[in-house]
Enzyme design. Structure first.
Site, PDB file in Angstrom:
ATOM      1  N   VAL A  86     -24.803 -51.686  32.860  1.00  0.00           N
ATOM      2  CA  VAL A  86     -24.555 -50.260  32.638  1.00  0.00           C
ATOM      3  C   VAL A  86     -25.893 -49.528  32.534  1.00  0.00           C
ATOM      4  CG1 VAL A  86     -23.457 -48.549  31.167  1.00  0.00           C
ATOM      5  CG2 VAL A  86     -22.400 -50.813  31.448  1.00  0.00           C
ATOM      6  N   LYS A  87     -26.043 -48.535  33.416  1.00  0.00           N
ATOM      7  CA  LYS A  87     -27.301 -47.788  33.466  1.00  0.00           C
ATOM      8  C   LYS A  87     -27.155 -46.545  32.582  1.00  0.00           C
ATOM      9  CE  LYS A  87     -30.529 -46.767  37.167  1.00  0.00           C
ATOM     10  NZ  LYS A  87     -30.588 -46.411  38.579  1.00  0.00           N
ATOM     11  N   VAL A  88     -28.100 -46.379  31.674  1.00  0.00           N
ATOM     12  CA  VAL A  88     -28.012 -45.329  30.658  1.00  0.00           C
ATOM     13  C   VAL A  88     -29.329 -44.550  30.655  1.00  0.00           C
ATOM     14  CG1 VAL A  88     -27.736 -44.940  28.168  1.00  0.00           C
ATOM     15  CG2 VAL A  88     -26.524 -46.852  29.264  1.00  0.00           C
TER      16      VAL A  88
END
Ligand code: E4P
Length: 218
Positions: A86-88
């Site tokens: 998951v890219k945050v």
């Protein structure tokens, strides 16, 4: 050094994966928009399609900018496939989300890193990857690669397990310098992957070898 491809275009991912040296994929909302996929279900399906093309992991970015929204999206994205990271974005709620997701065992890639301490904070929160954007720093007349050199030194000093994922790569020399600096991963646009496979001396050398072979058989 791990090679990721920086695209959401399926045939580019497939071509790169076919070389057998591709370790993963990164996407971002702009790259997803370029592919022209509309609607949440279609977007989630596209991530699944990408996961099926590569052996390694696939970064899928959240759109929300508040903690609750990011957590909800992160769970939805992580449920698509075990390959999803998951890219945050590096914002306050993003760091909180990285910490909470890391405590749950969900892998994260902290994006939009332009300064060493942003990466240190993300690493302390438990990010699996940090994505420093070197090309965008070069664009504003700053030495993007210095950020990579600083980060490899700092992460080594403190034995951080977070991997440095060089992003916003624009040309093959970025790759050479990132490798020299000891970056763990680089994410590469398809056009730059193609450039890495081309060298005029390799081409002319092969042409000559084949011509000499043909001549020797007459
Ligand atoms: C990948 O993780 C980044 O989002 C991407 O490399 C940014 O590249 P750009 O600066 O060329 O848009």
């Amino acid at each position: 050094m791990k090679f990721f491809i920086d695209t959401a275009v399926l045939n580019e991912i497939k071509k790169a994966a076919d070389y057998g040296v591709l370790d993963g994929v990164t996407t971002n909302p702009s790259l997803m928009a370029k592919v022209g996929i509309k609607g949440r279900e279609a977007i989630l399906k596209h991530y699944k399609d990408i996961c099926e093309l590569v052996p390694g992991n696939v970064s899928a970015e959240v759109i929300s900018t508040d903690f609750e929204g990011m957590m909800k999206e992160a769970h939805e994205l992580a449920a698509i496939d075990p390959k999803i990271v998951v890219k945050v974005p590096f914002i306050g709620d993003g760091v909180k989300a990285i910490k909470a997701l890391s405590d749950e065992g969900i892998r994260t890639n902290c994006t939009l890193i332009f300064q060493p301490m942003q990466a240190v904070i993300a690493a302390k929160a438990g990010a699996s990857y940090v994505s420093p954007f070197i090309g965008r720093l070069d664009d504003i007349a700053t030495d993007g690669m210095q950020l990579i050199r600083d980060l490899t030194l700092i992460f080594k000093n403190y034995n951080f397990q977070t991997e440095i994922l060089v992003a916003s790569v624009r040309h093959p020399m970025h790759m050479v310098e990132a490798a020299k600096a000891g970056a763990h991963v680089a994410t590469i646009p398809f056009a730059v992957i193609e450039q890495l496979f081309k060298h005029p001396l390799t081409d002319s050398g092969l042409t000559k070898f084949l011509a000499d072979y043909e001549a020797s058989q007459k």
